[in-house]
Design an enzyme around this catalytic site. Structure first.
Site, PDB file in Angstrom:
ATOM      1  N   ILE A 126       0.838  -1.195   0.000  1.00  0.00           N
ATOM      2  CA  ILE A 126       0.000   0.000   0.000  1.00  0.00           C
ATOM      3  C   ILE A 126       0.871   1.242   0.000  1.00  0.00           C
ATOM      4  O   ILE A 126       1.717   1.416   0.888  1.00  0.00           O
ATOM      5  CB  ILE A 126      -0.925   0.020   1.221  1.00  0.00           C
ATOM      6  CG1 ILE A 126      -1.781  -1.246   1.263  1.00  0.00           C
ATOM      7  CG2 ILE A 126      -1.817   1.255   1.213  1.00  0.00           C
ATOM      8  CD1 ILE A 126      -2.565  -1.416   2.547  1.00  0.00           C
ATOM      9  N   GLY A 127       0.663   2.129  -0.964  1.00  0.00           N
ATOM     10  CA  GLY A 127       1.400   3.388  -1.050  1.00  0.00           C
ATOM     11  C   GLY A 127       0.527   4.572  -0.689  1.00  0.00           C
ATOM     12  O   GLY A 127       0.040   5.280  -1.586  1.00  0.00           O
ATOM     13  N   TYR A 128       0.307   4.769   0.597  1.00  0.00           N
ATOM     14  CA  TYR A 128      -0.511   5.893   1.069  1.00  0.00           C
ATOM     15  C   TYR A 128       0.323   6.940   1.811  1.00  0.00           C
ATOM     16  O   TYR A 128       0.452   8.078   1.390  1.00  0.00           O
ATOM     17  CB  TYR A 128      -1.619   5.389   2.002  1.00  0.00           C
ATOM     18  CG  TYR A 128      -2.778   4.694   1.322  1.00  0.00           C
ATOM     19  CD1 TYR A 128      -2.995   4.799  -0.043  1.00  0.00           C
ATOM     20  CD2 TYR A 128      -3.679   3.926   2.065  1.00  0.00           C
ATOM     21  CE1 TYR A 128      -4.064   4.160  -0.659  1.00  0.00           C
ATOM     22  CE2 TYR A 128      -4.746   3.284   1.462  1.00  0.00           C
ATOM     23  CZ  TYR A 128      -4.936   3.404   0.101  1.00  0.00           C
ATOM     24  OH  TYR A 128      -5.996   2.779  -0.499  1.00  0.00           O
ATOM     25  N   THR A 129       0.912   6.537   2.943  1.00  0.00           N
ATOM     26  CA  THR A 129       1.544   7.488   3.856  1.00  0.00           C
ATOM     27  C   THR A 129       2.767   8.165   3.244  1.00  0.00           C
ATOM     28  O   THR A 129       3.563   7.535   2.542  1.00  0.00           O
ATOM     29  CB  THR A 129       1.953   6.769   5.151  1.00  0.00           C
ATOM     30  OG1 THR A 129       0.816   6.104   5.698  1.00  0.00           O
ATOM     31  CG2 THR A 129       2.500   7.753   6.174  1.00  0.00           C
ATOM     32  N   GLU A 243      -9.891  -2.881   4.740  1.00  0.00           N
ATOM     33  CA  GLU A 243      -8.812  -3.185   5.682  1.00  0.00           C
ATOM     34  C   GLU A 243      -9.341  -3.289   7.107  1.00  0.00           C
ATOM     35  O   GLU A 243      -8.975  -4.188   7.866  1.00  0.00           O
ATOM     36  CB  GLU A 243      -7.738  -2.099   5.627  1.00  0.00           C
ATOM     37  CG  GLU A 243      -6.639  -2.299   6.667  1.00  0.00           C
ATOM     38  CD  GLU A 243      -5.686  -1.116   6.763  1.00  0.00           C
ATOM     39  OE1 GLU A 243      -4.809  -1.157   7.647  1.00  0.00           O
ATOM     40  OE2 GLU A 243      -5.827  -0.158   5.989  1.00  0.00           O
TER      41      GLU A 243
END
Length: 345
Positions: A126-129, A243
């Site tokens: 996951i590439g969020y933060t 999630e």
């Protein structure tokens, strides 16, 4: 809500338990203990689960799933977590990316990615933060600019779990810098083998690994855009609901609680077993009650999903309770263990 499982569901739980007793060998457990990050990313084990049809249990059959239900998926996740199976290779992809593609993806994306997820051929991180966008995720600054048939991506993600062992990254980018921050976001599917990506380790005090991921003029085909351009916030929020809906956080706390119970039964202090200390007994009893409460919150989410309801706030409640339960279990454990609580396995 029915608080009992059906006979068929109980048989399914027993089948999973028998499978895991056979497959989770002492050698595999030793490898996971020695290398917790890489050991849990066991593609070979995920392949065995894929052959059983257990990846994508609740997905429709046309997308490679079993077409069972969310209660069966909850049973599967509860057993896998409780028995500490190495499911990290496929777990995030099955839990979040697949359902998000089913909900928002194009026909090409469904045909391209869903079978590969259920067969454990690919996994996502996951590439969020970002360094300046954590809880306020809408402040993300990684840019994606259209150029012909591609988006050109520049920016950075941080605390990215599993980026060093994953195949793809589910990437949140900003595609309109002039729009309000929640309006100009888009979601891209990015092959981590693409030129222009650098993954660097970010080690925690406890020896765990996260990653920094840098994007330098990375080119991503436009067909990898999930949902509408500039409306990725809605895709992202639905992804996070998937999630938060799991029982994993609650169940992994049960394992620690059971270890604490075993410890107080085996350990004496001032000549008496710790299990006879009224304060210790009270703290552990409170945690046991909280575990059951957290379990019911997670069961409620699965039950709502089985009825066709999207559990938005209910999933957030279950996630928040499970996360805070983990903190309380750790706090009580440190009080009981004292300085021993600072040691590794």
């Amino acid at each position: 809500m029915d608080f009992r499982f059906t006979a068929e569901q109980e048989r399914f739980r027993a089948e999973i338990g028998d499978f895991l007793k056979k497959e989770l060998t002492p050698e595999m457990r030793a490898e996971m203990m020695a290398h917790p990050e890489e050991g849990s990313f066991n593609k070979e084990f995920s392949k065995k689960l894929a052959k059983k049809g257990w990846i994508g249990i609740a997905w429709p059959k046309e997308y490679g799933g079993l077409g069972l239900g969310y209660i069966e998926r909850l049973i599967y996740n509860e057993e896998m977590t409780y028995r500490q199976a190495p499911t990290a290779y496929h777990h995030t992809s099955e839990r979040q990316m697949g359902p998000s593609i089913i909900l928002h993806g194009t026909d090409w994306q469904k045909k391209e990615f869903l079978p590969k997820i259920t067969q454990a051929d690919i996994c996502f991180c996951i590439g969020y933060t970002e360094p300046g966008a954590g809880s306020d995720l809408a402040s993300l600054q990684t840019r994606a600019v259209e150029d012909g048939d591609d988006f050109v991506v520049n920016g950075q993600k941080i605390y990215t779990s599993g980026a060093h062992v994953s195949d793809w990254i589910w990437l949140a980018t900003r595609t309109d810098t002039n729009a309000p921050k929640h309006k100009g976001i888009s979601i891209l599917l990015v092959d981590l083998k693409s030129p222009g990506i650098t993954v660097r380790p970010l080690w925690t005090m406890a020896g765990g690994r996260f990653n920094e991921v840098y994007f330098d003029s990375l080119r991503v085909p436009k067909r990898n855009l999930v949902g509408e351009k500039n409306r990725g916030w809605y895709v992202l929020m639905a992804n996070l609901d998937f999630e938060r809906s799991g029982i994993e956080r609650v169940t992994e706390n049960l394992l620690v609680l059971q270890e604490l119970v075993r410890y107080v039964n085996e350990t004496k202090r001032n000549g008496r077993p710790l299990a006879q200390n009224p304060l210790v007994r009270q703290r552990l009893a409170e945690l046991a009650i909280e575990f059951q409460a957290g379990r019911m919150l997670s069961y409620r989410v699965a039950w709502l999903q089985s009825k066709g309801v999207v559990p938005n706030y209910e999933a957030s409640m279950a996630k928040a309770f499970g996360s805070e339960l983990g903190q309380r279990v750790a706090h009580v454990g440190m009080q009981i263990l004292g300085l021993y609580g600072q040691l590794g396995p």
